[in-house]
Structure formats: structure tokens, C-alpha cells
Design an enzyme around this catalytic site. Structure first.
Site, short mmCIF file in Angstrom:
data_model
loop_
_atom_site.label_atom_id
_atom_site.label_comp_id
_atom_site.label_asym_id
_atom_site.label_seq_id
_atom_site.Cartn_x
_atom_site.Cartn_y
_atom_site.Cartn_z
N LYS A 16 34.22 32.69 52.46
CA LYS A 16 32.91 32.14 52.11
C LYS A 16 32.69 30.80 52.80
O LYS A 16 31.55 30.38 53.00
CB LYS A 16 32.84 31.92 50.59
CG LYS A 16 32.73 33.18 49.76
CD LYS A 16 32.81 32.80 48.28
CE LYS A 16 32.98 34.00 47.37
NZ LYS A 16 33.37 33.61 46.00
N LYS A 55 40.90 34.66 58.20
CA LYS A 55 40.38 35.60 57.20
C LYS A 55 38.87 35.39 56.99
O LYS A 55 38.36 34.28 57.19
CB LYS A 55 41.14 35.46 55.88
CG LYS A 55 40.86 34.19 55.15
CD LYS A 55 41.34 34.24 53.71
CE LYS A 55 40.92 32.94 53.06
NZ LYS A 55 41.10 32.71 51.71
N LYS A 107 42.34 23.47 51.58
CA LYS A 107 41.11 22.91 51.03
C LYS A 107 41.13 21.40 50.97
O LYS A 107 40.10 20.75 51.14
CB LYS A 107 40.81 23.51 49.64
CG LYS A 107 40.44 24.97 49.75
CD LYS A 107 39.60 25.47 48.61
CE LYS A 107 39.15 26.89 48.88
NZ LYS A 107 38.81 27.63 47.68
P1 AMP Z 1 37.09 34.21 45.68
O1 AMP Z 1 35.74 34.48 46.19
O2 AMP Z 1 37.83 33.19 46.49
O3 AMP Z 1 37.11 33.95 44.21
O4 AMP Z 1 37.90 35.56 45.92
C1 AMP Z 1 37.72 36.70 45.13
C2 AMP Z 1 38.76 37.75 45.49
O5 AMP Z 1 38.55 38.23 46.83
C3 AMP Z 1 40.20 37.24 45.46
O6 AMP Z 1 41.02 38.23 44.87
C4 AMP Z 1 40.56 37.04 46.90
O7 AMP Z 1 41.93 37.17 47.15
C5 AMP Z 1 39.77 38.19 47.56
N1 AMP Z 1 39.47 37.89 48.98
C6 AMP Z 1 38.83 36.80 49.45
N2 AMP Z 1 38.71 36.84 50.80
C7 AMP Z 1 39.30 38.01 51.19
C8 AMP Z 1 39.50 38.64 52.45
N3 AMP Z 1 39.06 38.09 53.59
N4 AMP Z 1 40.14 39.84 52.48
C9 AMP Z 1 40.58 40.41 51.33
N5 AMP Z 1 40.43 39.87 50.11
C10 AMP Z 1 39.79 38.69 50.02
#
Ligand code: AMP
Ligand code: TRP
Length: 324
Positions: free
Chosen positions: A195, A192, A110
Site C-alpha cells: 500500500k 512486494k 517503517k
Molecule cells: P495489511 O494491509 O498490511 O494489514 O496486510 C493485510 C494482509 O495482507 C497481511 O496478512 C499481509 O501479510 C498480507 N499482504 C500484504 N501485502 C502482501 C503481498 N504483497 N503479498 C501477499 N500478502 C500480502
């Protein structure tokens, strides 16, 4: 069992968030003791629009509820409504090695992405995350693979604090989904689903025609066989994982079913499956969006319950650290 996890209110959730984190979080509710958080303070560590924050908080809350988080079983609340998170984060900062923070993959990624717009909050992000977890004496943290390193650091921080001030915190264990801990991007299956690259995301609330379009145009390879092979066929392997998790069928069976049918047929059936499986979530979301007062009540009640636990831990921490 004490379980804690959080999601940042940084925009619409995708199926990676769902398969990696939300689905396990919903299942873990049968263990009891689950606390789920909308981590708004974390969302401030990258550039954002303050005018969008309240909407994003509501969106993530609706996502939790639509996915099946039940406020009668679990505590659901907004991080900034329980100031003990930031209070504990400060104290944990004093025992966290800077070198550990500097080597975090997410920090490196980031800070590269946002360059000079980045503040010290991004470096300290994992300390706040450790505070979220340790404040509730959490034993298990269901997250996606990308958060494993941060949970590992929370363990280190707990250990360091305990050594310096006496046994206080439990070392939390990460819980990754068996499959689906790292769902890949639809446009670049070597990265991966994230967002920060919207084109590669399939959002939980995408409309049926959008789902179909995204799946049909997802990047695969020049072969024809629907076969799981992470090295040679990352795109098809990712689609097989998604198919398997949404259908509950093993990958082997899906490979057999589509053996000689080619990619187009396989993608078409995957789109059908996703449209069908995501339909109840879309419906639930629409219903919830018209019940804002109900959602606010859930969050208020959640914050009250979380605060009771958080205050107890802070009293203990203050005593141990000589602040009272
Ligand atoms: P965040 O939106 O970054 O707060 O992520 C929310 C949750 O989704 C966290 O536990 C991340 O590890 C999981 N996560 C985000 N992207 C992925 C992905 N591509 N595959 C699996 N889990 C994900
Ligand atoms: N860092 C997590 C993410 O980006 C969100 C998060 C904040 C979290 N605090 C947490 C996850 C505590 C689990 C436990 O996805």
C-alpha cells in the site's frame, strides 16, 4: 480450530492482500472458529488522517465481506471495540524482549520510511499483534509472508508468559498461502506489492480499464519467453503466479499455453482474466456500500461475541499475574 487474522484500515486493499491473506481466510471458514478483525489501533502506528479512519474501517469491512467472509460463520469486528486487546498488550509488553522488537523487519523498514514521525507504538506493534492472537487462544494465523516474523514473535511471547505465570496461551502457527504469500509490485517486481507504493498495486476494486492499463504496463524483462524464473524473470514470474491463482491452473500449463506468444498477448489475457474474476467483488462492494446499517450491525454483533471470549481470557490472565 481457532483461527485469527487482521487487516489494517490504511486504504484500499490490493491483490497481494487478497491472494496472501483474504483468500485463505475465506477458505478456512469451513473449519469453523474464525475471527477476523479490522485492526484500527495498528493503523495508528504510522502517520494517518483521523478524518479518514472511519471511512477506512468501513472499506476494510466491506472488503472482508465482498471477498466472502460470512458473518454467520465467522466473527468480524473492530479491534478498538474490544479494549481487552490493549489491556493484554500492556501485560505482554512486560515479558517481551526489547531486542526482539528492534530486529523486526517491518519496524526497521517503517522507521526508516517515516523517520522522526515514528512513536513507540511502531516498536510495540508486534506486542499488540501478539495480544490480538493470544487473546482468542488462536491456533492458526493466515497472513502474508511479511507477517511471518510477527507471528513467530507471538509464539515467543506466549512461551515467555507461560513460563513465568503458568500454562495459559497456545503457541500460534502461521499459515502462508502455498503460492501468493508474497505478491510483488507491478512496477518493481523485486519489491512486494505494498500500500505504501500505490503505483505498483493492483487494487481489488480497480475498474476494468485501470486493470488493463496496469497489467499492460507492468515491468517485465527484455526477453520474449513466458517462463517462470524468479531470479532472471521476476516480473513475468509474478504475473504467472497471479494468473495461476486467479485461474486455478498450474504455472506449467500457463507457460505452455503462451509459449511462443510474447508478453503482450500474455498480459492481454491476464488482464481479461483479472477483469472477469474481480467483477463479482466489485459488484458485491457496490451493493454493500449502500447497506451501511447492515454492516454496522455485523460489526456490533462481532464485537459482542469477541468480547465474551476476550473477557474470559483476561480473567484468567489477571488471576495468573496476581491482578485479582
Ligand atoms: P495489511 O494491509 O498490511 O494489514 O496486510 C493485510 C494482509 O495482507 C497481511 O496478512 C499481509 O501479510 C498480507 N499482504 C500484504 N501485502 C502482501 C503481498 N504483497 N503479498 C501477499 N500478502 C500480502
Ligand atoms: N500486522 C498485520 C498486517 O500488517 C495486521 C494484524 C494485526 C494481524 N493483528 C493481527 C494479522 C493478528 C494477523 C493476526 O498485516
Amino acid at each position: 480450530m481457532k483461527i485469527f487474522s487482521g487487516i489494517q484500515p490504511t486504504g484500499a486493499l490490493h491483490i497481494g492482500n487478497y491472494l496472501g491473506m483474504l483468500k485463505q481466510s475465506v477458505e478456512l471458514q469451513k473449519e469453523g472458529g474464525c475471527i477476523y478483525c479490522v485492526v484500527d489501533l495498528h493503523a495508528m502506528t504510522i502517520p494517518y488522517d483521523p478524518k479518514q479512519m472511519q471511512k477506512n474501517i468501513l472499506d476494510v469491512t466491506v472488503c472482508y465481506l465482498a471477498a466472502g467472509i460470512d458473518p454467520a460463520k465467522s466473527i468480524l469486528f473492530i479491534q478498538s471495540k474490544v479494549p481487552e486487546h490493549t489491556e493484554l498488550a500492556w501485560i505482554l509488553n512486560t515479558v517481551t524482549p526489547i531486542s526482539d522488537l528492534m530486529r523486526m523487519t517491518q519496524y526497521k523498514d517503517k522507521s526508516n520510511q517515516f523517520k522522526e514521525e515514528i512513536g513507540a507504538g511502531l516498536l510495540n506493534y508486534p506486542v499488540l499483534m501478539a495480544a490480538d492472537i493470544l487473546l482468542y487462544k488462536t491456533q492458526v494465523v493466515p497472513v502474508g509472508k511479511d507477517q511471518e516474523q510477527h507471528v513467530e514473535l507471538a509464539r515467543t511471547i506466549a512461551r515467555k508468559f507461560n513460563k513465568k505465570f503458568g500454562q495459559t496461551f497456545i503457541e500460534p502457527k502461521v499459515k502462508l498461502a502455498k503460492e501468493g504469500a508474497k505478491i510483488m509490485s507491478l512496477t518493481n517486481p523485486k519489491k512486494k506489492m505494498s500500500k505504501s507504493i500505490p503505483a505498483g498495486c493492483l487494487y481489488l476494486f480497480d475498474e476494468p480499464e485501470v486493470i488493463r492499463k496496469k497489467i499492460m504496463s507492468s515491468v517485465t524483462d527484455l526477453e520474449k519467453q513466458v517462463k517462470y524464473d524468479l531470479i532472471k524473470k521476476p516480473g513475468i514470474s509474478n504475473l504467472l503466479t497471479i494468473y495461476s491463482l486467479f485461474s486455478g491452473k498450474p504455472i506449467k500449463d500457463i507457460e505452455k499455453k503462451f509459449k511462443d506468444q510474447g508478453y503482450a498477448k500474455f498480459k492481454e489475457k491476464l488482464a481479461d482474466l483479472l477483469i472477469k474474476e474481480l467483477e463479482p467483488l466489485r459488484k458485491k462492494r457496490k451493493e454493500l456500500l449502500s447497506r451501511q446499517v447492515y454492516i454496522e450491525e455485523i460489526l456490533e454483533q462481532g464485537a459482542r461475541k469477541a468480547k465474551t471470549i476476550a473477557q474470559e481470557t483476561m480473567a484468567e490472565v489477571k488471576k495468573k499475574t496476581g491482578l485479582i
